[in-house]
Design an enzyme around this catalytic site. Structure first.
Site, PDB file in Angstrom:
ATOM      1  N   GLY A 173       0.842  -1.186   0.000  1.00 23.31           N
ATOM      2  CA  GLY A 173       0.000   0.000   0.000  1.00 23.31           C
ATOM      3  C   GLY A 173       0.876   1.233   0.000  1.00 23.31           C
ATOM      4  O   GLY A 173       2.056   1.154   0.318  1.00 23.31           O
TER       5      GLY A 173
ATOM      6  N   LYS B  59     -11.398 -11.197 -15.745  1.00 31.85           N
ATOM      7  CA  LYS B  59     -11.672 -11.309 -17.178  1.00 31.85           C
ATOM      8  C   LYS B  59     -11.066 -12.576 -17.811  1.00 31.85           C
ATOM      9  O   LYS B  59     -11.721 -13.270 -18.586  1.00 31.85           O
ATOM     10  CB  LYS B  59     -11.106 -10.073 -17.887  1.00 31.85           C
ATOM     11  CG  LYS B  59     -11.544  -9.930 -19.316  1.00 31.85           C
ATOM     12  CD  LYS B  59     -12.889  -9.269 -19.354  1.00 31.85           C
ATOM     13  CE  LYS B  59     -13.373  -9.028 -20.756  1.00 31.85           C
ATOM     14  NZ  LYS B  59     -14.565  -8.165 -20.736  1.00 31.85           N
TER      15      LYS B  59
ATOM     16  N   CYS C 128       5.399  -5.998   1.484  1.00 28.06           N
ATOM     17  CA  CYS C 128       5.745  -4.589   1.530  1.00 28.06           C
ATOM     18  C   CYS C 128       5.070  -3.893   2.723  1.00 28.06           C
ATOM     19  O   CYS C 128       5.390  -4.203   3.859  1.00 28.06           O
ATOM     20  CB  CYS C 128       5.383  -3.947   0.190  1.00 28.06           C
ATOM     21  SG  CYS C 128       6.221  -2.397  -0.072  1.00 28.06           S
ATOM     22  N   TYR C 129       4.119  -2.996   2.496  1.00 21.89           N
ATOM     23  CA  TYR C 129       3.424  -2.348   3.613  1.00 21.89           C
ATOM     24  C   TYR C 129       2.876  -3.403   4.581  1.00 21.89           C
ATOM     25  O   TYR C 129       2.939  -3.231   5.807  1.00 21.89           O
ATOM     26  CB  TYR C 129       2.293  -1.461   3.091  1.00 21.89           C
ATOM     27  CG  TYR C 129       1.511  -0.763   4.183  1.00 21.89           C
ATOM     28  CD1 TYR C 129       1.993   0.389   4.779  1.00 21.89           C
ATOM     29  CD2 TYR C 129       0.283  -1.272   4.618  1.00 21.89           C
ATOM     30  CE1 TYR C 129       1.286   1.023   5.797  1.00 21.89           C
ATOM     31  CE2 TYR C 129      -0.430  -0.642   5.630  1.00 21.89           C
ATOM     32  CZ  TYR C 129       0.079   0.508   6.217  1.00 21.89           C
ATOM     33  OH  TYR C 129      -0.633   1.127   7.213  1.00 21.89           O
TER      34      TYR C 129
ATOM     35  N   ASP D 254     -18.489 -10.801 -21.742  1.00 17.67           N
ATOM     36  CA  ASP D 254     -19.098 -11.055 -20.434  1.00 17.67           C
ATOM     37  C   ASP D 254     -20.550 -11.511 -20.548  1.00 17.67           C
ATOM     38  O   ASP D 254     -20.937 -12.524 -19.969  1.00 17.67           O
ATOM     39  CB  ASP D 254     -19.018  -9.803 -19.547  1.00 17.67           C
ATOM     40  CG  ASP D 254     -17.591  -9.267 -19.466  1.00 17.67           C
ATOM     41  OD1 ASP D 254     -16.672 -10.054 -19.748  1.00 17.67           O
ATOM     42  OD2 ASP D 254     -17.424  -8.090 -19.151  1.00 17.67           O
ATOM     43  N   SER D 255     -21.350 -10.774 -21.317  1.00 17.27           N
ATOM     44  CA  SER D 255     -22.757 -11.172 -21.394  1.00 17.27           C
ATOM     45  C   SER D 255     -22.885 -12.489 -22.166  1.00 17.27           C
ATOM     46  O   SER D 255     -23.784 -13.290 -21.886  1.00 17.27           O
ATOM     47  CB  SER D 255     -23.614 -10.075 -22.017  1.00 17.27           C
ATOM     48  OG  SER D 255     -23.310  -9.869 -23.373  1.00 17.27           O
TER      49      SER D 255
ATOM     50  N   HIS E  79       7.951  -7.231  -4.127  1.00 19.26           N
ATOM     51  CA  HIS E  79       6.662  -7.666  -4.687  1.00 19.26           C
ATOM     52  C   HIS E  79       6.802  -8.964  -5.486  1.00 19.26           C
ATOM     53  O   HIS E  79       7.274  -8.936  -6.618  1.00 19.26           O
ATOM     54  CB  HIS E  79       6.084  -6.563  -5.581  1.00 19.26           C
ATOM     55  CG  HIS E  79       5.601  -5.392  -4.803  1.00 19.26           C
ATOM     56  ND1 HIS E  79       4.347  -5.325  -4.248  1.00 19.26           N
ATOM     57  CD2 HIS E  79       6.217  -4.244  -4.442  1.00 19.26           C
ATOM     58  CE1 HIS E  79       4.202  -4.189  -3.595  1.00 19.26           C
ATOM     59  NE2 HIS E  79       5.333  -3.517  -3.696  1.00 19.26           N
TER      60      HIS E  79
ATOM     61  N   GLU F 137       4.431 -10.607  -6.735  1.00 20.15           N
ATOM     62  CA  GLU F 137       3.316 -10.759  -7.677  1.00 20.15           C
ATOM     63  C   GLU F 137       3.581 -10.123  -9.037  1.00 20.15           C
ATOM     64  O   GLU F 137       2.871 -10.400  -9.994  1.00 20.15           O
ATOM     65  CB  GLU F 137       2.025 -10.170  -7.065  1.00 20.15           C
ATOM     66  CG  GLU F 137       1.986  -8.649  -6.899  1.00 20.15           C
ATOM     67  CD  GLU F 137       2.633  -8.126  -5.616  1.00 20.15           C
ATOM     68  OE1 GLU F 137       3.453  -8.856  -5.032  1.00 20.15           O
ATOM     69  OE2 GLU F 137       2.334  -6.995  -5.199  1.00 20.15           O
TER      70      GLU F 137
END
Ligand code: XMP
Length: 538
Positions: A69, A394, A96-97, A241-242, A183, A185
């Site tokens: 953060g 997604k 981290c934070y 998506d739909s 990090h 990630e």
């Protein structure tokens, strides 16, 4: 968020699943952490940083991650964690934070720094740490931190160091508490995924039970429980998506689902055909096709202001959709089925739209653009929402789509704005100008596909400018319109960069548009990034 069900039961996975909870302290990478964990086939969910430890205990996660953060632990308004989480007996990884917060709470020392350190570094790993098992002694890492830990909390040891920092990774294996100053990630920490895997599998003992197959089965069960024998209506746009929601609901409840597909006259060439073929003919989904092109185009006559165009299109969509559901009801009545109104509306809401935003230090990472939530149907329609993919990112929605048998041309298609080609025609939208843009758009799409670039970029499209310029065609002077070509790469549409397409491809697209599209004698390439430009031109 408005209109979303509060009901957590809709969200939660069955307790049989392994699960990691991520406490969000406002890092721009929080969602990336969640995706990395899900890539390990372990379910992860993001919760607010100030969640009560009792709530976490009740959710029974196998592990907890404290995200990074922008704050310093010494800021007056620094987001705090419920310290009871460190004694729940659930493994914790602070990043981290998150690590600094953990160190501070457990009696270590954190040194304040006004300057943030960014960038690449080399990590030297101590022997025997479970987090770094199988990764070797050195690895490239990427950090971005201000404060740093200068004295360990009791019971902790250094698991790795860098040139600048004795405590780049810390751990207390007895209590399963771990901290990383860097990090893991991000892509700039190339072996970060293995560190996350070690935490998830070897520290938290998670099973690899988050798979698309199991998601689809469970999601179908959930939908059946939610809707019973009632009817569901879905506004099908032809977007990813739909479309995935349509296929999923069709599998779950068959003919209880009716899709409404509105042709607003602002679609790409053959779009209405594709949707009717895929969903009507292949899937045998009940599909109500409404051709409202004339209505939309009439309303748009003479309108040039972008915001007004959007408003008109949004308003018309609601009216057309309402009318279509009334017609469905009347048809049902005529067929002798009584009393079954359409109680449920299905929507393709995704996980990034659901995560409660934390804005710490003005970090805008989670701010959602409201105008992008297409077809926002008004509350007075009294629908209850069915949102079967609200747990998914997604890329997971795409996987689900493929698994449900949707063709690649639907599952991997690029985003297309709700107001359609209207926001890609600068100036007035007329049938003639729509035809010009459609022809150019078709050439862009087919050349991008033929060269394999279509699926490698976020979006690629043509924009019709209200600018005429002089050209020559044969012996004749021309005075015609301009097409701007927009091709961008992006992760989520929030930021974007223009794509360095090969010159040969640009040349082919330009030549074809100028030769084949009547009314165009010039093509320009848009080399602006977002911000400060936007992806669409209106
Ligand atoms: P901008 O132009 O704001 O677009 O940089 C970011 C992304 O959102 C898409 N977009 C929309 N999508 N309804 C949508 O569903 C809209 O009104 C809309 N406007 C823009 C755009 O195509 C890009 O991917």
């Amino acid at each position: 968020m408005d209109g979303l069900p509060e009901d957590n039961a809709v969200m939660s996975t069955p307790s049989a699943h392994s699960k990691i909870q991520i406490l969000d302290f406002g890092s721009q990478y929080t969602q990336v952490i969640a995706r990395r964990i899900r890539e390990c086939q372990v379910y992860s969910e993001i919760v607010r940083f100030d969640v009560d430890a009792r709530e976490i205990a009740a959710a029974k996660p196998n592990g907890i991650v404290l995200s990074g953060g922008p704050a310093s632990v010494y800021d007056k308004s620094a987001p705090q964690v419920d310290p009871a989480i460190f004694s729940l007996g659930i493994p914790v990884l602070g990043i981290c934070y998150g690590m600094q917060l953990m160190a501070q709470h457990l009696g270590g020392q954190v040194e304040y720094s006004e300057r943030r350190e960014y960038g690449a570094g080399m990590l030297h790993v101590a022997n025997g740490s479970r987090l770094f098992q199988g990764i070797g002694e050195q690895l490239d890492i990427w950090s971005s931190h201000g404060d740093k830990v200068t004295a360990l909390p009791p019971g902790f040891r250094a698991a790795a160091h860098t040139e600048n920092s004795r405590f780049a990774a810390i751990e207390n294996p007895e209590t399963d508490l771990y901290g990383l100053q860097f990090h893991p990630e991000v892509a700039h920490t190339p072996r970060g995924k293995e560190i996350i895997q070690n935490f998830v599998y070897h520290v938290c003992h998670c099973a690899m039970d988050w798979t698309m197959g199991s998601f689809i089965d469970e999601s179908c069960d959930r939908v059946r429980r939610q809707v019973g024998d009632e009817k569901v209506v879905l506004g099908l746009s032809g977007g990813v998506d739909s479309s995935v929601v349509a296929a999923l609901l069709h599998k779950a409840i068959g003919d209880q689902l009716t899709c409404i597909f509105v042709n607003n006259g602002l679609l790409r060439a053959r779009e209405d055909e594709i949707v009717q073929r895929v969903f009507g003919e292949n899937f045998h989904i009940k599909l109500k096709y409404v051709d409202a092109s004339e209505r939309f185009l009439t309303k748009l006559e003479g309108v040039t202001d972008p915001e007004q165009k959007r408003k008109i299109i949004g308003g018309e969509f609601i009216d057309v959709f309402k009318h279509a559901t009334e017609e469905l009801l009347a048809e049902d009545r005529a067929n002798g089925s009584h009393g079954h109104h359409y109680r449920f509306l299905a929507q393709g809401t995704l996980y990034p739209d659901v995560i409660e935003s934390v804005a710490i230090g003005g970090n805008p990472a989670h701010v959602i653009k409201s105008h992008h939530n297409v077809g926002g149907l008004p509350e007075e329609m009294h629908f209850e929402l069915v949102e079967p993919v609200r747990q998914l990112f997604k890329d997971e929605v795409r996987q689900a789509g493929l698994q449900l048998g949707l063709p690649k041309e639907i599952v991997h298609r690029q985003p297309f704005p709700g107001p359609g080609l209207a926001v890609r025609i600068l100036g007035e939208v007329t049938p003639e100008r729509l035809q010009v843009l459609r022809d150019a758009d078709t050439i862009v799409a087919s050349e991008m596909e033929a060269s394999d670039w279509y699926y490698r970029v976020w979006q690629s499209f043509a924009v019709l400018l209200p600018v005429r310029s002089v050209g020559v065609m044969g012996d004749q002077r021309t005075y015609e319109n301009t097409i701007a070509l927009r091709v961008v790469e992006s992760q989520d549409g929030m930021t974007a960069d223009w794509v360095r397409l090969p010159y040969e491809l640009l040349a082919r697209i330009s030549t074809r548009i100028i030769n084949e599209v009547k009314g165009i004698n010039r093509v320009c390439y848009d080399i602006s990034s977002k911000p400060p430009s936007t992806i669409e031109w209106e």
